[in-house]
Design a protein around this motif. Structure first.
Motif, PDB file in Angstrom:
ATOM      1  N   HIS A  88       0.833  -1.196   0.000  1.00  0.00           N
ATOM      2  CA  HIS A  88       0.000   0.000   0.000  1.00  0.00           C
ATOM      3  C   HIS A  88       0.875   1.256   0.000  1.00  0.00           C
ATOM      4  N   ARG A  89       1.455   1.600   1.141  1.00  0.00           N
ATOM      5  CA  ARG A  89       2.306   2.782   1.238  1.00  0.00           C
ATOM      6  C   ARG A  89       3.733   2.436   1.652  1.00  0.00           C
ATOM      7  N   GLY A  90       4.053   1.155   1.530  1.00  0.00           N
ATOM      8  CA  GLY A  90       5.450   0.762   1.756  1.00  0.00           C
ATOM      9  C   GLY A  90       5.863   0.656   3.207  1.00  0.00           C
ATOM     10  N   SER A  91       4.907   0.554   4.115  1.00  0.00           N
ATOM     11  CA  SER A  91       5.275   0.424   5.526  1.00  0.00           C
ATOM     12  C   SER A  91       5.988  -0.915   5.777  1.00  0.00           C
ATOM     13  N   GLN A  92       6.786  -0.902   6.833  1.00  0.00           N
ATOM     14  CA  GLN A  92       7.430  -2.145   7.255  1.00  0.00           C
ATOM     15  C   GLN A  92       6.357  -3.061   7.853  1.00  0.00           C
ATOM     16  N   LEU A  93       6.363  -4.330   7.471  1.00  0.00           N
ATOM     17  CA  LEU A  93       5.315  -5.239   7.951  1.00  0.00           C
ATOM     18  C   LEU A  93       5.688  -5.862   9.293  1.00  0.00           C
ATOM     19  N   CYS A  94       6.703  -6.709   9.302  1.00  0.00           N
ATOM     20  CA  CYS A  94       7.154  -7.300  10.567  1.00  0.00           C
ATOM     21  C   CYS A  94       8.142  -6.334  11.200  1.00  0.00           C
ATOM     22  N   GLN A  95       7.909  -6.010  12.455  1.00  0.00           N
ATOM     23  CA  GLN A  95       8.754  -5.016  13.126  1.00  0.00           C
ATOM     24  C   GLN A  95       9.852  -5.680  13.957  1.00  0.00           C
ATOM     25  N   GLU A  96       9.575  -6.859  14.475  1.00  0.00           N
ATOM     26  CA  GLU A  96      10.584  -7.523  15.303  1.00  0.00           C
ATOM     27  C   GLU A  96      11.553  -8.284  14.414  1.00  0.00           C
ATOM     28  N   SER A  97      12.724  -8.556  14.953  1.00  0.00           N
ATOM     29  CA  SER A  97      13.738  -9.204  14.121  1.00  0.00           C
ATOM     30  C   SER A  97      13.448 -10.688  13.918  1.00  0.00           C
ATOM     31  N   GLU A  98      12.784 -11.321  14.861  1.00  0.00           N
ATOM     32  CA  GLU A  98      12.408 -12.722  14.696  1.00  0.00           C
ATOM     33  C   GLU A  98      11.332 -13.066  15.715  1.00  0.00           C
ATOM     34  N   GLY A  99      10.691 -14.202  15.515  1.00  0.00           N
ATOM     35  CA  GLY A  99       9.666 -14.603  16.470  1.00  0.00           C
ATOM     36  C   GLY A  99       8.637 -15.487  15.802  1.00  0.00           C
ATOM     37  N   ARG A 100       7.432 -15.418  16.319  1.00  0.00           N
ATOM     38  CA  ARG A 100       6.332 -16.237  15.805  1.00  0.00           C
ATOM     39  C   ARG A 100       5.182 -15.298  15.486  1.00  0.00           C
ATOM     40  N   LEU A 101       4.650 -15.388  14.277  1.00  0.00           N
ATOM     41  CA  LEU A 101       3.513 -14.550  13.919  1.00  0.00           C
ATOM     42  C   LEU A 101       2.324 -14.918  14.799  1.00  0.00           C
ATOM     43  N   LEU A 105      -2.162 -14.450   9.210  1.00  0.00           N
ATOM     44  CA  LEU A 105      -2.133 -13.306   8.304  1.00  0.00           C
ATOM     45  C   LEU A 105      -1.020 -12.372   8.747  1.00  0.00           C
ATOM     46  N   ILE A 106      -0.436 -11.686   7.780  1.00  0.00           N
ATOM     47  CA  ILE A 106       0.483 -10.602   8.118  1.00  0.00           C
ATOM     48  C   ILE A 106      -0.304  -9.319   7.907  1.00  0.00           C
ATOM     49  N   THR A 107      -0.525  -8.583   8.978  1.00  0.00           N
ATOM     50  CA  THR A 107      -1.325  -7.363   8.877  1.00  0.00           C
ATOM     51  C   THR A 107      -0.432  -6.148   9.039  1.00  0.00           C
ATOM     52  N   CYS A 108      -0.511  -5.270   8.087  1.00  0.00           N
ATOM     53  CA  CYS A 108       0.332  -4.073   8.104  1.00  0.00           C
ATOM     54  C   CYS A 108      -0.069  -3.181   9.287  1.00  0.00           C
ATOM     55  N   PRO A 109       0.912  -2.720  10.071  1.00  0.00           N
ATOM     56  CA  PRO A 109       0.576  -1.896  11.234  1.00  0.00           C
ATOM     57  C   PRO A 109       0.091  -0.496  10.860  1.00  0.00           C
ATOM     58  N   TYR A 110       0.209  -0.109   9.584  1.00  0.00           N
ATOM     59  CA  TYR A 110      -0.106   1.275   9.223  1.00  0.00           C
ATOM     60  C   TYR A 110      -1.595   1.457   8.888  1.00  0.00           C
ATOM     61  N   HIS A 111      -2.103   0.751   7.870  1.00  0.00           N
ATOM     62  CA  HIS A 111      -3.517   0.884   7.512  1.00  0.00           C
ATOM     63  C   HIS A 111      -4.220  -0.476   7.431  1.00  0.00           C
ATOM     64  N   ALA A 112      -3.545  -1.504   7.950  1.00  0.00           N
ATOM     65  CA  ALA A 112      -4.166  -2.821   8.158  1.00  0.00           C
ATOM     66  C   ALA A 112      -4.502  -3.601   6.886  1.00  0.00           C
ATOM     67  N   TRP A 113      -3.781  -3.389   5.816  1.00  0.00           N
ATOM     68  CA  TRP A 113      -3.895  -4.371   4.733  1.00  0.00           C
ATOM     69  C   TRP A 113      -3.352  -5.692   5.271  1.00  0.00           C
ATOM     70  N   SER A 114      -3.991  -6.806   4.883  1.00  0.00           N
ATOM     71  CA  SER A 114      -3.555  -8.106   5.404  1.00  0.00           C
ATOM     72  C   SER A 114      -3.178  -9.039   4.262  1.00  0.00           C
ATOM     73  N   TYR A 115      -2.147  -9.813   4.503  1.00  0.00           N
ATOM     74  CA  TYR A 115      -1.612 -10.736   3.498  1.00  0.00           C
ATOM     75  C   TYR A 115      -1.618 -12.146   4.073  1.00  0.00           C
ATOM     76  N   SER A 116      -1.892 -13.122   3.223  1.00  0.00           N
ATOM     77  CA  SER A 116      -1.769 -14.518   3.652  1.00  0.00           C
ATOM     78  C   SER A 116      -0.286 -14.837   3.776  1.00  0.00           C
ATOM     79  N   LEU A 117       0.010 -15.981   4.360  1.00  0.00           N
ATOM     80  CA  LEU A 117       1.416 -16.359   4.510  1.00  0.00           C
ATOM     81  C   LEU A 117       2.016 -16.810   3.186  1.00  0.00           C
ATOM     82  N   ARG A 118       1.193 -16.900   2.153  1.00  0.00           N
ATOM     83  CA  ARG A 118       1.711 -17.115   0.786  1.00  0.00           C
ATOM     84  C   ARG A 118       2.035 -15.782   0.129  1.00  0.00           C
ATOM     85  N   GLY A 119       1.705 -14.690   0.794  1.00  0.00           N
ATOM     86  CA  GLY A 119       2.015 -13.365   0.263  1.00  0.00           C
ATOM     87  C   GLY A 119       0.886 -12.709  -0.496  1.00  0.00           C
TER      88      GLY A 119
END
Ligand code: FES
Length: 240
Positions: A88-101, A105-119
């Motif tokens: 959407h606007r190029g925000s960083q998706l994952c903020q931590e360096s590692e961990g467990r989702l 879904l990967i949800t953008c912290p900026y405007h909440a677009w969500s992506y499946s784990l297939r992208g």
């Protein structure tokens, strides 16, 4: 620009003295960008062991030059790699360096677009989307990933194909007798080196400094104490 004599000459097996790279190869921004484009953004890069992302939803981020990459294991057990950038606007998706989702879904912290784990882009909260907007046109930017005997490689080239293994130098030896799949990480040391990447590799690949700098190591491994190196570099002067 005309190639230098050493650029024109075929590889000589390091049997004769060669000058070092010019100093600008280590500090000049244009040279650094050329290194990134020609090497780091083009080749298969070893990033971790498969076991480092053993569980579904495990993820880890990697920085290659200016590129922020997230590697994850999806809910079906498949490893995937993406640029860690929202479409959407190029925000960083994952903020931590590692961990467990926390979700599938990967949800953008900026405007909440969500992506499946297939992208794939699967959810856009906005009620008013432009005509012709199709979520299928906005998946995450995928990064090629290849696993070889437990080692995970990525390749940032846009049209990267094939496997990491296909890029190996066949002359690098037959590792078939080594049970590489069974290796486990016993200890991890991470270090940020405040130098151009070539400085590290040049020092790693020669042991001229070992007798003086690594005295304990040289006592432990006597061959290191002999100050052996790529002979071409031993006698060659530095260039300005
Ligand atoms: S930048 Fe990610 S949703 Fe807007």
């Amino acid at each position: 620009m005309q190639p230098t004599a050493s650029e024109r000459a075929p590889y000589n097996g390091l049997t004769q003295a060669e000058p070092t790279l010019p100093s600008s190869a280590y500090w000049d921004g244009e040279n650094y960008q050329r290194d990134l484009d020609a090497i780091w953004y083009k080749n298969w890069l070893l990033i971790c062991r498969e076991a480092d992302l053993a569980q579904p939803l495990a993820f880890r981020r990697f920085r290659i030059g200016t590129q922020d990459i997230v590697v994850l294991r999806d809910d079906t057990g498949e490893l995937r790699a993406f640029h860690n950038t929202c479409r959407h606007r190029g925000s960083q998706l994952c903020q931590e360096s590692e961990g467990r989702l926390k979700a599938r879904l990967i949800t953008c912290p900026y405007h909440a677009w969500s992506y499946s784990l297939r992208g794939d882009l699967v959810r856009v909260p906005s009620k008013s989307l432009p005509d012709g907007f199709d979520k299928a046109d906005h998946p995450l930017y995928r990064v090629a990933l290849s696993v070889w005997r437990g080692f995970v490689f990525i390749n940032l080239q846009e049209d990267a194909a094939g496997s990491a293994q296909a890029s190996f130098d066949p002359a690098s030896g037959n590792l078939g007798n080594w049970p590489l799949e069974t290796l486990v990480s016993g200890h991890v040391l991470r270090k940020v080196m405040h130098c151009n990447w070539k400085i590290f590799w040049e020092n790693f690949n020669e042991c001229l400094h070992c007798p003086g700098v690594h005295k304990d190591l040289s006592r432990l491994v006597p061959i290191y104490g002999r100050g052996q190196a790529r002979r071409s570099r031993m006698d060659a002067p530095c260039r300005q």
